[in-house]
Design a protein around this motif. Structure first.
Motif, short mmCIF file in Angstrom:
data_model
loop_
_atom_site.label_atom_id
_atom_site.label_comp_id
_atom_site.label_asym_id
_atom_site.label_seq_id
_atom_site.Cartn_x
_atom_site.Cartn_y
_atom_site.Cartn_z
N LEU A 4 0.83 -1.21 0.00
CA LEU A 4 0.00 0.00 0.00
C LEU A 4 0.86 1.26 0.00
O LEU A 4 0.54 2.24 -0.68
CB LEU A 4 -0.95 0.01 1.20
N HIS A 5 1.96 1.26 0.75
CA HIS A 5 2.87 2.40 0.73
C HIS A 5 3.37 2.65 -0.70
O HIS A 5 3.40 3.80 -1.17
CB HIS A 5 4.07 2.15 1.64
N LEU A 6 3.77 1.57 -1.37
CA LEU A 6 4.30 1.72 -2.72
C LEU A 6 3.23 2.17 -3.69
O LEU A 6 3.48 2.98 -4.58
CB LEU A 6 4.93 0.40 -3.17
N GLY A 7 2.00 1.63 -3.54
CA GLY A 7 0.92 2.04 -4.42
C GLY A 7 0.56 3.50 -4.26
O GLY A 7 0.29 4.21 -5.24
N VAL A 8 0.57 3.98 -3.02
CA VAL A 8 0.31 5.40 -2.75
C VAL A 8 1.42 6.26 -3.33
O VAL A 8 1.18 7.30 -3.96
CB VAL A 8 0.17 5.63 -1.23
N VAL A 34 -3.33 -1.50 -5.62
CA VAL A 34 -3.72 -1.98 -4.29
C VAL A 34 -5.11 -1.45 -3.95
O VAL A 34 -5.32 -0.23 -3.89
CB VAL A 34 -2.73 -1.54 -3.20
N ALA A 35 -6.05 -2.36 -3.71
CA ALA A 35 -7.37 -1.95 -3.24
C ALA A 35 -7.27 -1.57 -1.77
O ALA A 35 -6.66 -2.29 -0.97
CB ALA A 35 -8.37 -3.08 -3.45
N PRO A 204 -7.48 0.01 -8.75
CA PRO A 204 -8.63 -0.72 -8.20
C PRO A 204 -9.60 0.13 -7.41
O PRO A 204 -10.73 -0.30 -7.16
CB PRO A 204 -7.97 -1.78 -7.31
N ASN A 205 -9.21 1.35 -7.01
CA ASN A 205 -10.11 2.20 -6.23
C ASN A 205 -10.83 3.25 -7.08
O ASN A 205 -11.63 4.02 -6.54
CB ASN A 205 -9.32 2.92 -5.13
#
Length: 300
Positions: A4-8, A34-35, A204-205
């Motif tokens: 999630l850190h990397l996706g953000v 990442v959802a 995904p969001n």
């Protein structure tokens, strides 16, 4: 760092390609791969997060720590975008009234509210099958009308409703769909999103259209023009226009992967904006990975 850190972080770096700092809701919407819930995204942006040393926050905007000037730039471009929106809506009403148009969507910088005062107003237009090139010829009349008023509108992507499934499965195209603002033909837009669920792999969001869609009512002219153009003469004009334009544009775009011309598609992205954006993103991500010793990820 967790995924999630990397996706953000990837969401922020991708937006940085366009000099565009993000708000928290935007970071959630465009988190890569990442959802997550909004609260989960917020939790990885706190002062104790591993991302804290990489990022800078000014008011509602998050950006890379060495890009602090982008907050001011976003405010400037938001003002310029507001000035363009009313003209964009006016021209969208005209485009929606053209025979065989089934959807008009705003794309490009203005859809992100990241336009300068001199930017083009970009549209994606969806047509009824069998009349794309005739419809495009009539749309060009609106383009010329706008030019007489000093505005540059650029309907550079036409699809028929038979070609809503996109072949280019990339982060750039996923962003284009997620940022697109459907102004007329919401039902066609929703169908387009359903047919391209591959975008969930990247974003995904990012469900549905952006939240800043303005109220829009297309002008409702009678469809007498469509009835007239469905004649054998109209069909011959469509075939003639399609054959000559496909031949001309294909020759002009030879060797450019982002252009495609056929019965159901006119994709005139001669500037290769998508390819250049992804190359810039890959380089900036590589710089961040090297600077902070992050895991290297494969990006498409």
């Amino acid at each position: 760092m967790r995924a999630l850190h990397l996706g953000v972080l990837q969401a922020i770096v991708y937006a940085d390609v366009f000099d565009f700092p993000l708000t928290l809701p935007e970071i959630h919407r465009y988190t890569v791969g990442v959802a997550a819930t909004p609260d989960e995204v917020a939790s990885v942006l706190g002062p104790s997060s591993p991302l804290a040393a990489l990022l800078y926050r000014e008011d509602a905007f998050f950006m890379l720590a060495d890009r602090r000037h982008l907050a001011r730039r976003r405010r400037e471009r938001a003002r310029a975008s507001r000035a363009l929106w009313q003209r964009a809506l006016m021209y969208a009403r005209l485009l929606a009234a053209v025979p065989f148009v089934r959807m008009v969507a705003l794309t490009g910088a203005l859809a992100m509210e990241n336009a300068t005062e001199n930017d083009d107003i970009d549209y994606l237009i969806v047509t009824e099958p069998g009349y794309l090139w005739l419809c495009r010829a009539m749309v060009i009349a609106v383009v010329r009308l706008a030019a007489l008023r000093g505005d540059r509108i650029c309907p550079n992507y036409f699809l028929s409703t038979a070609a809503l499934t996109l072949d280019d499965h990339s982060l750039f195209t996923a962003h284009e769909l997620a940022h697109m603002v459907p102004l007329a033909g919401l039902d066609v837009y929703e169908q387009m999103r359903r047919l391209n669920t591959w975008t969930n792999q990247f974003l995904p969001n990012a469900d549905g259209p952006p939240q800043h869609i303005p109220p829009f009512t297309a002008w409702r002219f009678t469809r007498w023009g469509e009835a007239l153009l469905r004649s054998p003469l109209g069909q011959r004009v469509e075939q003639w226009e399609r054959e000559r334009k496909v031949r001309l544009f294909t020759a002009q775009g030879r060797g450019i992967p982002e252009v495609h011309f056929s019965e159901h598609q006119c994709k005139g992205h001669f500037s290769q904006h998508g390819q250049r954006a992804m190359q810039t993103f890959a380089q900036r991500w590589a710089d961040v990975v090297a600077a902070f010793n992050l895991p290297s990820l494969h990006l498409e």
